[in-house]
Design a protein around this motif. Structure first.
Motif, PDB file in Angstrom:
ATOM      1  N   CYS A  18       0.920  -1.131   0.062  1.00 15.00           N
ATOM      2  CA  CYS A  18      -0.089  -0.094   0.138  1.00 15.00           C
ATOM      3  C   CYS A  18       0.904   1.433  -0.004  1.00 15.00           C
ATOM      4  O   CYS A  18       1.933   1.737  -0.952  1.00 15.00           O
ATOM      5  CB  CYS A  18      -0.811  -0.169   1.045  1.00 15.00           C
ATOM      6  N   ASN A  19       0.751   1.950   0.986  1.00 14.78           N
ATOM      7  CA  ASN A  19       1.678   3.269   1.060  1.00 14.78           C
ATOM      8  C   ASN A  19       3.020   2.895   1.243  1.00 14.78           C
ATOM      9  O   ASN A  19       3.984   3.735   0.718  1.00 14.78           O
ATOM     10  CB  ASN A  19       1.159   4.227   1.896  1.00 14.78           C
ATOM     11  N   HIS A  49      -7.156   1.860  -0.404  1.00 14.73           N
ATOM     12  CA  HIS A  49      -6.199   2.961  -0.711  1.00 14.73           C
ATOM     13  C   HIS A  49      -7.058   4.215  -1.646  1.00 14.73           C
ATOM     14  O   HIS A  49      -8.035   3.926  -2.136  1.00 14.73           O
ATOM     15  CB  HIS A  49      -5.075   2.575  -1.489  1.00 14.73           C
ATOM     16  N   GLY A  82      -3.741   4.559  -5.092  1.00 13.22           N
ATOM     17  CA  GLY A  82      -3.292   3.414  -5.563  1.00 13.22           C
ATOM     18  C   GLY A  82      -2.979   2.793  -7.095  1.00 13.22           C
ATOM     19  O   GLY A  82      -2.731   1.794  -7.547  1.00 13.22           O
ATOM     20  N   MET A 124       0.214  -3.037  -4.011  1.00 10.85           N
ATOM     21  CA  MET A 124      -1.139  -2.138  -3.339  1.00 10.85           C
ATOM     22  C   MET A 124      -1.954  -3.169  -2.532  1.00 10.85           C
ATOM     23  O   MET A 124      -2.403  -2.736  -1.090  1.00 10.85           O
ATOM     24  CB  MET A 124      -1.835  -1.452  -4.425  1.00 10.85           C
TER      25      MET A 124
END
Length: 176
Positions: free
Chosen positions: A18-19, A74, A77, A133
Motif C-alpha cells: 500500500c503506502n 487506498h 493506488g 498495493m
C-alpha cells in the motif's frame, strides 16, 4: 529510509504494501509512481490478483497464473510509469502481480484503481524489493476472508531460509 535503502542494496528482502509501495517508488527503489485512484475515491475491497512471475522470492510456490484474493484499501493506488519503464518492467519480468477477474482474466473491470496495465505489484531488477498495493498481511488467515496473502509471506520465509543455508554452506566451504 536510509536503513531500508542500505538493506535493499545489500540484497535483503524488502516488502512495501500500500503506502509502503508508494514510499519505495518515491525513494527510487522501484520505478514509477502511485497516484490518485482513477475514480478519485478511496477503494476498500477484496480483489483478485494474478501471479505473473513464479520464480521471485515473493511468489515461490505460486505457479504463474495463480489467483490470490487480497484486500485493498487506498486512495492513491493507481500505478503509473512512462512507456519505456513499462517496456522494461515487462521485458525483465518485474511485474509480479496484476489485477484480474475471478477467472484470471486481466480486464479493466478487475482494476480497482486504474493502474496502468492492471499492475498490482512490481519488483526491482534484482528481485529483492517488492511493492504491491494489496495487503497480503490482511489476508493471512481464513478468518480474515482469505489466506492467500500468507503465500507471499511464506515465500519470503522460504527465500530467507534458503539464503541463510547457502550463506552457512559458503562460510563452511571457506573455512575448509
Amino acid at each position: 529510509m536510509q536503513a531500508v535503502t542500505s538493506d535493499a542494496r545489500a540484497g535483503k528482502l524488502v516488502l512495501g504494501t500500500c503506502n509502503g509501495f508508494q514510499v519505495l517508488c518515491e525513494a527510487g527503489l522501484l520505478p514509477g509512481a502511485l497516484v490518485r485512484n482513477r475514480s478519485l475515491r478511496f477503494v476498500c475491497d477484496m480483489i483478485t490478483t494474478r501471479v505473473e512471475v513464479d520464480d521471485s522470492p515473493f511468489t515461490h510456490g505460486c505457479p504463474k497464473g495463480t489467483l490470490l484474493r487480497l484486500p485493498v484499501a487506498h486512495g492513491e493506488g493507481c500505478y503509473f510509469a512512462e512507456p519505456q519503464v513499462l517496456r522494461e518492467l515487462n521485458a525483465n519480468q518485474q511485474v509480479i502481480l496484476r489485477y484480474a477477474n475471478h477467472d484470471g482474466d486481466v480486464v479493466p473491470e478487475a482494476n480497482p484503481n486504474g493502474s496502468i496495465e492492471n499492475i498490482a505489484g512490481i519488483c526491482n531488477r534484482e528481485r529483492n524489493v517488492f511493492g504491491l498495493m494489496p495487503h497480503p498481511d490482511r489476508a493471512s488467515d481464513p478468518q480474515l476472508g482469505s489466506a492467500d496473502g500468507a503465500k507471499i509471506l511464506l515465500s519470503m520465509v522460504h527465500t530467507i531460509r534458503v539464503n541463510r543455508l547457502a550463506n552457512r554452506a559458503q562460510r563452511v566451504k571457506q573455512v575448509a
